[in-house]
Design an enzyme around this catalytic site. Structure first.
Site, PDB file in Angstrom:
ATOM      1  N   SER A  50       0.809  -1.225   0.000  1.00 16.74           N
ATOM      2  CA  SER A  50       0.000   0.000   0.000  1.00 16.74           C
ATOM      3  C   SER A  50       0.843   1.276   0.000  1.00 16.74           C
ATOM      4  CB  SER A  50      -0.982   0.009   1.176  1.00 16.74           C
ATOM      5  OG  SER A  50      -0.294  -0.015   2.416  1.00 16.74           O
ATOM      6  N   CYS A  80      -6.936  -6.178  -0.605  1.00 21.05           N
ATOM      7  CA  CYS A  80      -5.751  -6.196   0.248  1.00 21.05           C
ATOM      8  C   CYS A  80      -5.151  -4.782   0.378  1.00 21.05           C
ATOM      9  CB  CYS A  80      -4.745  -7.230  -0.241  1.00 21.05           C
ATOM     10  SG  CYS A  80      -3.550  -7.716   1.021  1.00 21.05           S
ATOM     11  N   ARG A 137      -0.205 -11.493   3.948  1.00 24.60           N
ATOM     12  CA  ARG A 137       0.136 -10.271   4.694  1.00 24.60           C
ATOM     13  C   ARG A 137      -1.087  -9.349   4.757  1.00 24.60           C
ATOM     14  NH1 ARG A 137       4.292  -7.404   1.806  1.00 24.60           N
ATOM     15  NH2 ARG A 137       4.044  -5.861   3.419  1.00 24.60           N
ATOM     16  N   HIS A 172      -7.335 -11.818  -1.391  1.00 25.28           N
ATOM     17  CA  HIS A 172      -7.120 -11.782  -2.847  1.00 25.28           C
ATOM     18  C   HIS A 172      -8.088 -12.716  -3.562  1.00 25.28           C
ATOM     19  CE1 HIS A 172      -3.217  -9.606  -2.814  1.00 25.28           C
ATOM     20  NE2 HIS A 172      -3.130 -10.120  -1.596  1.00 25.28           N
ATOM     21  N   GLU A 174      -8.726 -12.769  -6.624  1.00 25.57           N
ATOM     22  CA  GLU A 174      -8.185 -13.048  -7.959  1.00 25.57           C
ATOM     23  C   GLU A 174      -7.222 -14.235  -7.971  1.00 25.57           C
ATOM     24  OE1 GLU A 174      -4.942 -10.591  -6.120  1.00 25.57           O
ATOM     25  OE2 GLU A 174      -7.124 -10.709  -5.934  1.00 25.57           O
TER      26      GLU A 174
END
Length: 190
Positions: A50, A80, A137, A172, A174
């Site tokens: 981020s 995320c 994470r 996630h 994806e």
């Protein structure tokens, strides 16, 4: 008419989102600069780091275009790191970018470090079957404002929520072949 979904392509799980969207028959495009927003029906801000993504948003002067895209009530999905960027939470550091799209406070790396990554199935409000979720994470949502709907939790930690046109997940979607959450996002697009 086919929907065009952009994936913010600065750092992180960009390719995985593009592949998943294309598997669903969606016109998926990479978004790297302000003009790339013009033809979009929705946008995914992917997982990654981020702080790095926020820095690149500022370097590429995308912050104002992201904010105007949000004000246009176009659908936005933060996964995320994207969840962290979409939050209003400014409690950790003043340098980190927060777009303020969804009223929530976030715990970065809330489930631990890379070694603590895990997969699970979870109940997701609005989806009939449990969904597969990959946590790497991962953050979690500590608290939400009154206009935010909590969609999923793990061990009493909020991991998915929405407010108006913005959907966020701490994990996630994806990275699995379970596209239920991506379809949920696509259904937010008018």
């Amino acid at each position: 008419m086919s929907k065009t979904i952009g994936v913010l392509d600065l750092q992180g799980a960009v390719t995985e989102h593009l592949i998943a969207l294309k598997t669903l028959g969606v016109n998926a495009v990479s978004v790297k600069n302000t003009k790339d927003f013009d033809a979009l029906d929705g946008l995914i801000i992917p997982g990654g780091e981020s702080t790095a993504i926020g820095r690149l948003i500022r370097e590429k002067e995308l912050e104002n275009r992201l904010r105007s895209f949000h004000k246009e009530k176009k659908a936005i999905f933060g996964t995320c790191a994207g969840l962290i960027l979409c939050s209003t939470d400014e409690s950790h550091t003043t340098d980190d970018l927060r777009l303020g799209f969804i009223d929530m406070e976030v715990e970065r790396n809330g489930f631990g470090r890379q070694i603590d990554s895990f997969e699970t199935s979870l109940r997701f409000s609005g989806i009939d079957q449990e969904v597969e979720a990959v946590f790497i994470r991962a953050p979690y949502i500590q608290s939400v404002g009154p206009n935010v709907t909590v969609l999923a939790s793990v061990n009493q930690k909020i991991v998915a929520a929405e407010q108006e046109n913005v959907l966020v997940t701490a994990y996630h979607p994806e990275l699995t072949e379970d596209y239920a959450v991506l379809n949920y996002f696509l259904n937010k697009i008018r």
